[in-house]
Design a protein around this motif. Structure first.
Motif, PDB file in Angstrom:
ATOM      1  N   ARG A   1      40.219  18.636  19.446  1.00  0.00           N
ATOM      2  CA  ARG A   1      39.553  18.659  18.257  1.00  0.00           C
ATOM      3  C   ARG A   1      40.179  18.131  17.162  1.00  0.00           C
ATOM      4  NH1 ARG A   1      38.032  25.017  17.306  1.00  0.00           N
ATOM      5  NH2 ARG A   1      40.277  25.518  17.652  1.00  0.00           N
ATOM      6  N   ARG A   2      39.142  17.408  16.521  1.00  0.00           N
ATOM      7  CA  ARG A   2      39.741  16.635  15.333  1.00  0.00           C
ATOM      8  C   ARG A   2      40.531  17.727  14.238  1.00  0.00           C
ATOM      9  NH1 ARG A   2      39.686  16.135   9.484  1.00  0.00           N
ATOM     10  NH2 ARG A   2      41.288  14.286   9.462  1.00  0.00           N
ATOM     11  N   LYS A   3      41.575  17.543  13.900  1.00  0.00           N
ATOM     12  CA  LYS A   3      42.389  18.241  12.751  1.00  0.00           C
ATOM     13  C   LYS A   3      42.854  17.419  11.746  1.00  0.00           C
ATOM     14  CE  LYS A   3      43.940  21.486  16.125  1.00  0.00           C
ATOM     15  NZ  LYS A   3      45.017  21.628  17.003  1.00  0.00           N
ATOM     16  N   SER A   4      43.053  18.058  10.591  1.00  0.00           N
ATOM     17  CA  SER A   4      43.583  17.096   9.364  1.00  0.00           C
ATOM     18  C   SER A   4      44.868  16.611   9.507  1.00  0.00           C
ATOM     19  CB  SER A   4      43.315  17.898   7.951  1.00  0.00           C
ATOM     20  OG  SER A   4      44.359  19.109   8.281  1.00  0.00           O
TER      21      SER A   4
ATOM     22  N   TYR B   1      49.521  17.171  18.796  1.00  0.00           N
ATOM     23  CA  TYR B   1      49.201  17.009  20.393  1.00  0.00           C
ATOM     24  C   TYR B   1      49.492  18.515  20.941  1.00  0.00           C
ATOM     25  CZ  TYR B   1      48.100  12.358  19.585  1.00  0.00           C
ATOM     26  OH  TYR B   1      47.644  10.993  19.101  1.00  0.00           O
ATOM     27  N   GLY B   2      50.088  19.469  20.081  1.00  0.00           N
ATOM     28  CA  GLY B   2      50.460  20.799  20.603  1.00  0.00           C
ATOM     29  C   GLY B   2      51.396  20.725  21.911  1.00  0.00           C
ATOM     30  N   ASN B   3      50.946  21.301  23.057  1.00  0.00           N
ATOM     31  CA  ASN B   3      51.775  21.581  24.018  1.00  0.00           C
ATOM     32  C   ASN B   3      52.052  20.320  24.829  1.00  0.00           C
ATOM     33  OD1 ASN B   3      52.954  24.121  23.733  1.00  0.00           O
ATOM     34  ND2 ASN B   3      50.916  24.896  24.298  1.00  0.00           N
TER      35      ASN B   3
ATOM     36  N   LYS C   1      50.663   9.601  28.445  1.00  0.00           N
ATOM     37  CA  LYS C   1      50.110   9.541  29.930  1.00  0.00           C
ATOM     38  C   LYS C   1      48.472   9.856  29.827  1.00  0.00           C
ATOM     39  CE  LYS C   1      54.699  10.128  31.981  1.00  0.00           C
ATOM     40  NZ  LYS C   1      55.688  11.115  32.106  1.00  0.00           N
ATOM     41  N   ILE C   2      48.234  10.646  28.785  1.00  0.00           N
ATOM     42  CA  ILE C   2      46.804  11.256  28.779  1.00  0.00           C
ATOM     43  C   ILE C   2      45.903  10.405  27.694  1.00  0.00           C
ATOM     44  CG2 ILE C   2      45.642  13.222  27.844  1.00  0.00           C
ATOM     45  CD1 ILE C   2      48.296  14.816  28.383  1.00  0.00           C
ATOM     46  N   HIS C   3      44.598  10.401  28.400  1.00  0.00           N
ATOM     47  CA  HIS C   3      43.538   9.829  27.679  1.00  0.00           C
ATOM     48  C   HIS C   3      42.838  10.689  26.814  1.00  0.00           C
ATOM     49  CE1 HIS C   3      43.950   6.334  30.359  1.00  0.00           C
ATOM     50  NE2 HIS C   3      44.070   7.177  31.286  1.00  0.00           N
ATOM     51  N   PHE C   4      43.253  10.726  25.416  1.00  0.00           N
ATOM     52  CA  PHE C   4      42.596  11.714  24.499  1.00  0.00           C
ATOM     53  C   PHE C   4      41.159  11.316  24.078  1.00  0.00           C
ATOM     54  CE2 PHE C   4      47.188  12.484  23.811  1.00  0.00           C
ATOM     55  CZ  PHE C   4      47.112  13.732  24.517  1.00  0.00           C
ATOM     56  N   ILE C   5      40.286  12.271  24.269  1.00  0.00           N
ATOM     57  CA  ILE C   5      38.909  11.994  23.595  1.00  0.00           C
ATOM     58  C   ILE C   5      38.453  13.267  22.526  1.00  0.00           C
ATOM     59  CG2 ILE C   5      36.385  12.178  24.087  1.00  0.00           C
ATOM     60  CD1 ILE C   5      37.271  11.652  27.024  1.00  0.00           C
ATOM     61  N   TYR C   6      37.946  12.881  21.378  1.00  0.00           N
ATOM     62  CA  TYR C   6      37.942  13.700  20.331  1.00  0.00           C
ATOM     63  C   TYR C   6      36.199  14.333  20.725  1.00  0.00           C
ATOM     64  CZ  TYR C   6      42.064  13.067  17.795  1.00  0.00           C
ATOM     65  OH  TYR C   6      43.504  12.944  17.406  1.00  0.00           O
TER      66      TYR C   6
END
Ligand code: NAP
Ligand code: F7E
Length: 343
Positions: free
Chosen positions: A33-36, A40-42, A49-54
């Motif tokens: 989720r988009r945050k201010s 990336y937390g945990n 190595k991860i592809h992130f999608i908002y």
């Protein structure tokens, strides 16, 4: 190489599942989720190595986009407002994310790739006021919180899309699972974090609610393996994942303090119950009514027989090892915090 899409990737389970799928050679896509402030937390340690999608569970368009971008073969829906106590303060948001959000994800799958396999994070909270002891896949549900009610909708809509549209959808009815990455508002991590602070002299007392409440606690790392196994079967189905042992919150407190070298003696009852350090007589555990819930789930105890027999799932981390790992990790984290404060 398979593509997996994980919602709730930066939560406790999302992080252990990401590690497992990366080890197995998957391309891992994760919804954030988009945050201010970017966080990336945990999964901070594996973010490259991860592809992130908002995207957001309440926004079906963003989930359709996520399906298009990831070309997912498997979706693991772990996103949720997962703290039971907050579900009384935010019942509508909890329902929008944990209930309707599931339909949003299933519709995105149906629209983009109906062959995609789907895992739904169902929960023992659906058993709530338990109708049988122990609980298994056939035990009737009786949720006791807005969270449990919302999750029950998610559970049934998952089954319904399997029966209505032939989607490969599975629900894992997972009992409480904890670990070093657990959020600090949940009772186990609250205990191990505060035990570490008391041991290192930066907290005086641990304040809790219902010490009599009983939970079947396992480790998250073991439980995410069951999620993956469910999606590797020929047929979709629902499975209970649990340890088969239940303990009170009081027992957890006692063991956690022991792991830090402190022996606790409980006395009194109800709101007046206290836990004293046997060696010094100092009160280290108190009851604070603010941590009681409007309706409590008194006892959870699951039977993992079906998961063991059909999935070949086994648990590797014992309860004792889990508490040990949590206390040692929190001692190390609090020590770091103390050093940092001295800079
Ligand atoms: P968790 O640590 O609280 O993680 C929840 C995740 O959901 C976070 O990544 C959070 O992102 C994300 N999320 C919340 N609202 C969202 C939204 N509107 N859109 C997109 N993402 C959203 O939970 P967990 O312990 O890993 O549990 C994973 C799943 O299993 C949850 O569905 C939980 O309800 C279920 N479950 C957990 C247990 C357990 O004992 N741990 C047992 C049974 C079932 P933010 O960081 O942005 O908030
Ligand atoms: O509470 C009691 C509290 O918040 C456990 C979530 O992952 O597991 C989790 O839900 C018990 C309850 O977890 C405090 O009243 C006493 O009886 O750690 P918890 P939970 O409510 O069982 C299920 C399976 C999920 O699906 C959920 O997502 O501990 N308790 N004193 C307390 N609990 C908290 N949090 N804080 C206290 O001070």
């Amino acid at each position: 190489m398979k593509n997996a899409l994980i919602t709730g990737i930066n939560g406790q389970d999302g992080s252990f599942l990401s590690e497992l799928l990366l080890e197995k050679g998957y391309n891992v896509y994760g919804i954030l989720r988009r945050k201010s402030v970017v966080d990336y937390g945990n999964v901070e340690h594996i973010k490259d190595k991860i592809h992130f999608i908002y995207a957001d569970m309440t926004d079906v368009v963003s989930l359709i986009n996520a399906m298009k971008i990831s070309q997912a073969d498997e979706v693991y829906n772990l996103a949720a407002q997962s703290f039971v106590a907050t579900s009384w303060e935010q019942p509508i948001a909890t329902a929008e994310i944990d209930a309707v959000g599931v339909t949003n994800m299933l519709e995105a799958i149906r629209t983009i790739n109906p062959k995609c396999k789907y895992y739904q994070a169902s929960t023992s909270e659906m058993f709530g006021k338990v109708q049988a002891i122990p609980q298994d896949e056939n035990t009737p549900f009786y949720p006791r919180s807005p969270y449990g009610v919302a999750k029950l909708y998610g559970h049934w809509i998952t089954k319904n899309y399997r029966e209505s549209f032939g989607l490969f959808t599975c629900s894992g009815i997972l009992f409480n699972h904890e670990g070093e990455r657990r959020g600090k508002e949940f009772v186990t991590r609250k205990i191990t974090d505060t035990v570490a602070r008391i041991k290192l002299g930066v907290a005086d007392c641990l304040e809790l609610g219902n010490l009599d409440s009983k939970r079947d606690w396992g480790h998250s790392k073991d439980y995410v393996r069951a999620m993956w196994l469910m999606l590797q079967q020929d047929e979709p189905d629902d499975y209970v994942v649990a340890t088969g042992v239940t303990r009170t919150v009081r027992e957890f407190v006692d063991i956690a303090f022991k792991k830090a070298g402190i022996d606790i003696e409980f006395s009194g009852s109800g709101l007046d119950e206290i836990g004293k350090d046997k060696a010094t007589g100092k009160v280290l555990v108190k009851i604070n009514p603010k941590f009681f819930r409007p309706a409590e789930v008194e006892l959870l105890l699951g039977t993992p027989k079906k998961a063991e027999e059909k999935l070949g799932w086994t648990r590797e981390i014992s309860f004792d090892e889990m508490v040990e790992r949590m206390v040692q990790t929190d001692l190390a984290l609090v020590r770091k915090e103390i050093e940092y404060a001295k800079l």
